[in-house]
Design a protein around this motif. Sequence first.
Motif, PDB file in Angstrom:
ATOM      1  N   ALA A 156       0.719  -1.031   0.127  1.00 28.87           N
ATOM      2  CA  ALA A 156       0.068  -0.255   0.105  1.00 28.87           C
ATOM      3  C   ALA A 156       1.192   1.268   0.290  1.00 28.87           C
ATOM      4  O   ALA A 156       1.019   2.368  -0.749  1.00 28.87           O
ATOM      5  CB  ALA A 156      -0.827  -0.479   1.445  1.00 28.87           C
ATOM      6  N   THR A 205       3.879   1.333  -1.659  1.00 29.89           N
ATOM      7  CA  THR A 205       4.808   2.137  -2.488  1.00 29.89           C
ATOM      8  C   THR A 205       3.564   2.560  -3.431  1.00 29.89           C
ATOM      9  O   THR A 205       3.864   3.338  -4.104  1.00 29.89           O
ATOM     10  CB  THR A 205       4.493   0.320  -3.528  1.00 29.89           C
ATOM     11  OG1 THR A 205       3.645  -0.374  -3.433  1.00 29.89           O
ATOM     12  CG2 THR A 205       5.900  -0.339  -2.578  1.00 29.89           C
ATOM     13  N   LEU A 206       2.812   2.097  -3.618  1.00 29.77           N
ATOM     14  CA  LEU A 206       1.066   2.928  -4.123  1.00 29.77           C
ATOM     15  C   LEU A 206       1.289   4.338  -3.754  1.00 29.77           C
ATOM     16  O   LEU A 206       0.505   5.134  -4.777  1.00 29.77           O
ATOM     17  CB  LEU A 206       0.014   2.211  -3.522  1.00 29.77           C
ATOM     18  CG  LEU A 206      -1.380   2.575  -4.581  1.00 29.77           C
ATOM     19  CD1 LEU A 206      -1.100   2.052  -5.895  1.00 29.77           C
ATOM     20  CD2 LEU A 206      -2.359   1.970  -4.480  1.00 29.77           C
ATOM     21  N   SER A 231       2.139   7.183  -6.217  1.00 35.97           N
ATOM     22  CA  SER A 231       1.338   8.780  -6.616  1.00 35.97           C
ATOM     23  C   SER A 231       1.536   9.795  -6.226  1.00 35.97           C
ATOM     24  O   SER A 231       0.503  10.735  -6.870  1.00 35.97           O
ATOM     25  CB  SER A 231      -0.090   8.057  -6.299  1.00 35.97           C
ATOM     26  OG  SER A 231      -0.785   6.116  -6.298  1.00 35.97           O
ATOM     27  N   ARG A 267       9.015  -3.113  -4.598  1.00 34.00           N
ATOM     28  CA  ARG A 267       7.505  -4.291  -5.763  1.00 34.00           C
ATOM     29  C   ARG A 267       8.811  -4.995  -6.702  1.00 34.00           C
ATOM     30  O   ARG A 267       8.418  -6.071  -6.716  1.00 34.00           O
ATOM     31  CB  ARG A 267       7.176  -3.138  -6.407  1.00 34.00           C
ATOM     32  CG  ARG A 267       5.848  -2.731  -6.199  1.00 34.00           C
ATOM     33  CD  ARG A 267       4.757  -1.999  -7.103  1.00 34.00           C
ATOM     34  NE  ARG A 267       3.542  -1.691  -6.241  1.00 34.00           N
ATOM     35  CZ  ARG A 267       2.121  -1.189  -7.343  1.00 34.00           C
ATOM     36  NH1 ARG A 267       2.217  -0.817  -8.929  1.00 34.00           N
ATOM     37  NH2 ARG A 267       1.825  -0.212  -6.991  1.00 34.00           N
ATOM     38  N   MET A 289      -9.690  -1.819  -4.371  1.00 32.08           N
ATOM     39  CA  MET A 289      -9.198  -0.915  -4.434  1.00 32.08           C
ATOM     40  C   MET A 289      -9.653  -0.276  -5.972  1.00 32.08           C
ATOM     41  O   MET A 289      -9.698   1.012  -6.304  1.00 32.08           O
ATOM     42  CB  MET A 289      -8.191  -1.459  -5.066  1.00 32.08           C
ATOM     43  CG  MET A 289      -7.367  -1.605  -3.943  1.00 32.08           C
ATOM     44  SD  MET A 289      -5.455  -0.541  -3.494  1.00 32.08           S
ATOM     45  CE  MET A 289      -4.416  -1.244  -5.071  1.00 32.08           C
ATOM     46  N   SER A 299     -11.180   3.422  -7.200  1.00 25.89           N
ATOM     47  CA  SER A 299     -10.513   4.097  -7.937  1.00 25.89           C
ATOM     48  C   SER A 299     -12.084   4.704  -8.876  1.00 25.89           C
ATOM     49  O   SER A 299     -12.023   6.085  -9.047  1.00 25.89           O
ATOM     50  CB  SER A 299      -9.821   3.703  -8.597  1.00 25.89           C
ATOM     51  OG  SER A 299     -10.269   2.289  -8.812  1.00 25.89           O
ATOM     52  N   ILE A 327      -2.202   3.120 -16.263  1.00 23.36           N
ATOM     53  CA  ILE A 327      -1.174   3.673 -14.712  1.00 23.36           C
ATOM     54  C   ILE A 327      -0.462   4.869 -15.784  1.00 23.36           C
ATOM     55  O   ILE A 327      -0.737   5.825 -15.084  1.00 23.36           O
ATOM     56  CB  ILE A 327      -0.518   2.357 -14.752  1.00 23.36           C
ATOM     57  CG1 ILE A 327      -0.909   1.777 -14.217  1.00 23.36           C
ATOM     58  CG2 ILE A 327       0.620   3.011 -13.758  1.00 23.36           C
ATOM     59  CD1 ILE A 327       0.354  -0.038 -13.819  1.00 23.36           C
ATOM     60  N   LEU A 361      -3.469   9.305  -7.756  1.00 21.55           N
ATOM     61  CA  LEU A 361      -4.002   7.581  -6.651  1.00 21.55           C
ATOM     62  C   LEU A 361      -4.414   6.405  -7.987  1.00 21.55           C
ATOM     63  O   LEU A 361      -4.569   5.838  -7.690  1.00 21.55           O
ATOM     64  CB  LEU A 361      -4.164   7.797  -5.670  1.00 21.55           C
ATOM     65  CG  LEU A 361      -4.415   6.511  -4.823  1.00 21.55           C
ATOM     66  CD1 LEU A 361      -2.932   6.476  -4.707  1.00 21.55           C
ATOM     67  CD2 LEU A 361      -4.950   7.493  -3.500  1.00 21.55           C
ATOM     68  N   ILE A 384      -3.726   5.285 -10.507  1.00 19.41           N
ATOM     69  CA  ILE A 384      -2.703   3.554 -10.644  1.00 19.41           C
ATOM     70  C   ILE A 384      -3.360   2.723 -10.116  1.00 19.41           C
ATOM     71  O   ILE A 384      -3.094   1.943 -10.625  1.00 19.41           O
ATOM     72  CB  ILE A 384      -1.117   4.304  -9.820  1.00 19.41           C
ATOM     73  CG1 ILE A 384      -0.327   5.861 -11.434  1.00 19.41           C
ATOM     74  CG2 ILE A 384      -0.198   3.894  -9.637  1.00 19.41           C
ATOM     75  CD1 ILE A 384       0.652   6.417 -10.575  1.00 19.41           C
ATOM     76  N   MET A 385      -3.873   3.422  -9.173  1.00 21.89           N
ATOM     77  CA  MET A 385      -5.177   1.925  -8.235  1.00 21.89           C
ATOM     78  C   MET A 385      -5.264   1.265  -9.538  1.00 21.89           C
ATOM     79  O   MET A 385      -5.645   0.020  -9.543  1.00 21.89           O
ATOM     80  CB  MET A 385      -5.659   3.146  -7.392  1.00 21.89           C
ATOM     81  CG  MET A 385      -5.227   2.531  -5.680  1.00 21.89           C
ATOM     82  SD  MET A 385      -5.971   3.239  -4.688  1.00 21.89           S
ATOM     83  CE  MET A 385      -7.768   3.781  -4.604  1.00 21.89           C
ATOM     84  N   ASP A 407      -3.318  -0.942 -11.407  1.00 20.05           N
ATOM     85  CA  ASP A 407      -2.763  -1.803 -10.530  1.00 20.05           C
ATOM     86  C   ASP A 407      -3.608  -2.530 -10.566  1.00 20.05           C
ATOM     87  O   ASP A 407      -3.446  -4.137 -10.904  1.00 20.05           O
ATOM     88  CB  ASP A 407      -2.490  -1.668  -9.250  1.00 20.05           C
ATOM     89  CG  ASP A 407      -0.516  -1.085  -9.463  1.00 20.05           C
ATOM     90  OD1 ASP A 407      -0.326  -0.944 -10.099  1.00 20.05           O
ATOM     91  OD2 ASP A 407      -0.548  -0.687  -7.745  1.00 20.05           O
TER      92      ASP A 407
END
Lengths: 314, 324, 342
Positions: free
Chosen positions: A135, A137-138, A142, A198, B56, B60, B250, B306, B309-310, B313
Amino acid sequence: MGRYVIRRLIQAIPVLIGATLLIFVIVFALPGDPIAALFGDKRPDPAVAEVLREQYHLNDPLLLQYWYYISGVFLRLDFGVTFADVPVSELLLGKFQVTLNLALMALVMEAIIGVGLGLWAALRRGKATDTAILASTLLLISVPTLVSGFVLQLILGVKLKQWTGADIFPVAGTSAGWRAYLLPGFVLAGTSIAYLTRLTRTSLAETLRADYIRTATAKGLSRRRVIGRHGLRNALIPLVTYLGADLGNLMGGAVITESIFNLPGIGNQLFNSVYLREQPVVVGIVTVLVLIYILANLVVDLLYAVLDPRIRYE
Amino acid sequence: MSNPTPSVGPGLPETQSLATDTVTAPAPPQPGKKAKDAKPASLWSDAWYDLRRRPMFIMSVIIILILLVMSAFPWLFTSIDPFDARSCDLSTARQAPSAGHIFGKDNLGCDVYAKVIYGARNSIIIGVFTTLVTTFIGSLLGMIAGFRSGVVDAVSSRFTEIFFAIPPILGALLIGATFRGRINSIILVIAALGVLGWPMTFRIMRAAVITAKNQDFVLAARALGAGAGRIMLRHLLPNSLAPVIVVATINLGGYIAAEAALSFLSVGVQSPDISWGLMIADARTRFLEAPLPLFFPAAFLSVTVLAFIMMGDAVRDALDPKLR
Amino acid sequence: MKKTSADVLPVEGGFGNEPLLAVDNLHVEFHTRQGTVRAVNGVSYTVSAGETLAVLGESGSGKSVTAQAIMGILDVPPAVIPKGEIRFKGTDLLKLTEEARTQVRGQRVAMIFQDALSALNPVFTVGWQISEMFRVHRGMSKADAMKKAVELMDRVRIPAARQRVNDYPHQFSGGMRQRIMIAMSIALDPEVLIADEPTTALDVTVQAQIMELLAELQRESQMGLILITHDLGVVADVADKIAVMYAGRIVENAPVHDIYKGPAHPYTKGLLDSIPRVDLKGQDLYAIKGLPPNLLDLPTGCAFHPRCPYRQDNCVTDHPPLHEISGTRGSACHYWREVLDD
Ligand SMILES: Nc1ncnc2c1ncn2[C@@H]1O[C@H](COP(=O)(O)OP(=O)(O)OP(=O)(O)O)[C@@H](O)[C@H]1O
Ligand SMILES: [Mg+2]
């Protein structure tokens, strides 16, 4: 090996020429007259301006100008002079030093924090620690440098100093020596730390599933030795190559960080030179960065062969 | 062994290409089974099934939906029009948040909340269009290079190398500075980021196509004499799409961050237009006394990046179960 | 001073009538997302010094899992050993501390794997990997350990051993790599050697050489050898006794000659009938019909009943114990007499 290096260097030539030419063309198209800019508000004497134009080859066709420049760089290591008659190489030397310091600091942080967190997560795969690290790293990926830079500057630089009275993380300039690079180094490294975490995690986790790890355990080695010697040595290969290739990225991506922390590096210099239309400086900076990129990739390839005996270059 | 170049290259600083390392083309379909179109379809439906269960992903999607509404109808969120000069009042500069101005006022006495809301539009537009441009160019060239191989491949791969060698933010800074004022600033940002961003998609698409091209059903289609265009469109594209889409999502976040960086460096969106990057640049002068006018656009920027990117991911994990 | 295994392993010698290694009612389960995989369900077998036990059984019957349990190299989790004992010279290995276990592993009980290329570490030289045994377990200096490694490579008949110690695994042929694996496993003169399909990845001529080498090493050192294999031809030549596994259980165990004379379990019979035979050339090859059992949901009663030509009603409900046929022979079939008579 030697032949491989030579072949790679030859292959790099078109890339080098293409990239520098591209930059040269863009810079040439920068609006405004550099000679006029040189004289500031005064109107230059047309005759003097013409002499300067000849001197800087400004009247020649673009490709010829490019040839003068690039041959100077490679045949005489001469990056030209600024319009103020300072050799570009002299001007840039100190700036590159600052950016290199910054990038190296970032690289060290990346290696320590990224690899450390990644190993920790890999050894706790599926557990709460692993989830928490993933989490984070996210978050690191970001939050743009633009944000993390200012926020950390405020909290760790300014506020911490107000609370503790000690200037642990200087927030601007380079006067504090290597400590001056701590905070900007971290900010610059942020995204890379996350990626390296990661990468380390997947790399080690994958390695630990390999058959030779089972063999190492069956040899009666301690878990510590199995992971630390047999696992890590293999997991390290992609990490080292990532780090190698990242040096160029960090140097080329430092402009925001340099701006926030007021570091007189090449990013800042490029920014200023673009506005002053100092074309030789701009082209010089990008040329060196392109060279660093090419060399870093070559070194990474060679490092690969050193780390993985299965790879041979013939 | 031949050149083992690790696929680590520079990307835009916020989205280094590692994202691409962890994305692999979908597993080759089982031979025998009606592999043709069945595989991509089930890949996507499996992924969709999986995605709907990921908190997640849901989070998002919600954030992105709010942002989309915000950019389309900003007046739904605030009654203040930040483009109206009368809404600013210099005497209230840097005023702390209050009931009428919940995020406070900036250096010019304008309402920070209204500006932050209106700023979403440029971020989204630039993010989306840059992604479309880079994905289109990168995929098209990548598909051709991967499919044709030989000279075409060698030349185009070298050509993309050139773009990899130029540091993206510095390159975009140069392009921005060169053409600033000559074209619309938003189109300029899209162009600058697009020119430097497509090679990453190129690499991924090329790799995916090379993998897909050697699978049985493609070889069979070729043996049956299907034309190049048909093979690319019907067979290679669906099988190479997954990694491209993941990286596109991403990168979208990365482009939004890059837009803010360029605007911060004053080569992006130009005042009086609104951008979070510009707001940060404006607020930085008095940042240490009044951090809030910088903090709010920064927070919106971070949450937006975020979210994308979330999402990327989550989509990647859903498409590639091996990675779990 | 390095601890030797003798310091840790409580019982040394004097283990009475106990065989060298005894697996007793071993159970192994894997807890996975899909449910509990019962890979081993009460396996018992023994091996004595100088004896070769061949473990047979189709893919997935739990041969490797049993071996890994003996070595203590199962991944925990997902593996769990809910029941059973593994006695080495009378000491239950499952009750030892991890540290004591490590002292047994590799030094007293060693193992070689099927695919030597992936089982050897690609980034270390073979000499380094063999000599690691001496450095870590015997505290030898690098140079001495390397000398030992060369000796071992000579002993497993790798040509030009001295020149090749510093080569990497990928530089060797498959057969040579397996020899290196063997050299590594016998480095510290283990008392038990487990060979998990040591020749499956090799071509036929090389297979014979490797088997010969193993047999010879065993004769010299009087190790107990557990040979896991699919190759019934090999079994007849080298094994003293056979254990046949099905669905994580031993369905038949017997001295090798008894089995070839006449199997006492329908599954063993099926296995033997499925070997191509010269005298029956031209006839259809027999194959055991039906699918291997689902370890997530084992059949009730005898696990083999869905595929068994001898099935009666009680096979579906009653789980057959291992009936003693003679002092050295057992069969887990309610109708072993009928099978034996056929
Ligand atoms: N880590 C694990 N998680 C879940 N199940 C496992 C795991 N390891 C083994 N198994 C299961 O245990 C069963 C027995 O496996 P094992 O490897 O012992 O078979 P085997 O008899 O050695 O077969 P082969 O002849 O193919 O080597 C298999 O069905 C396998 O799916
Ligand atoms: Mg096995």
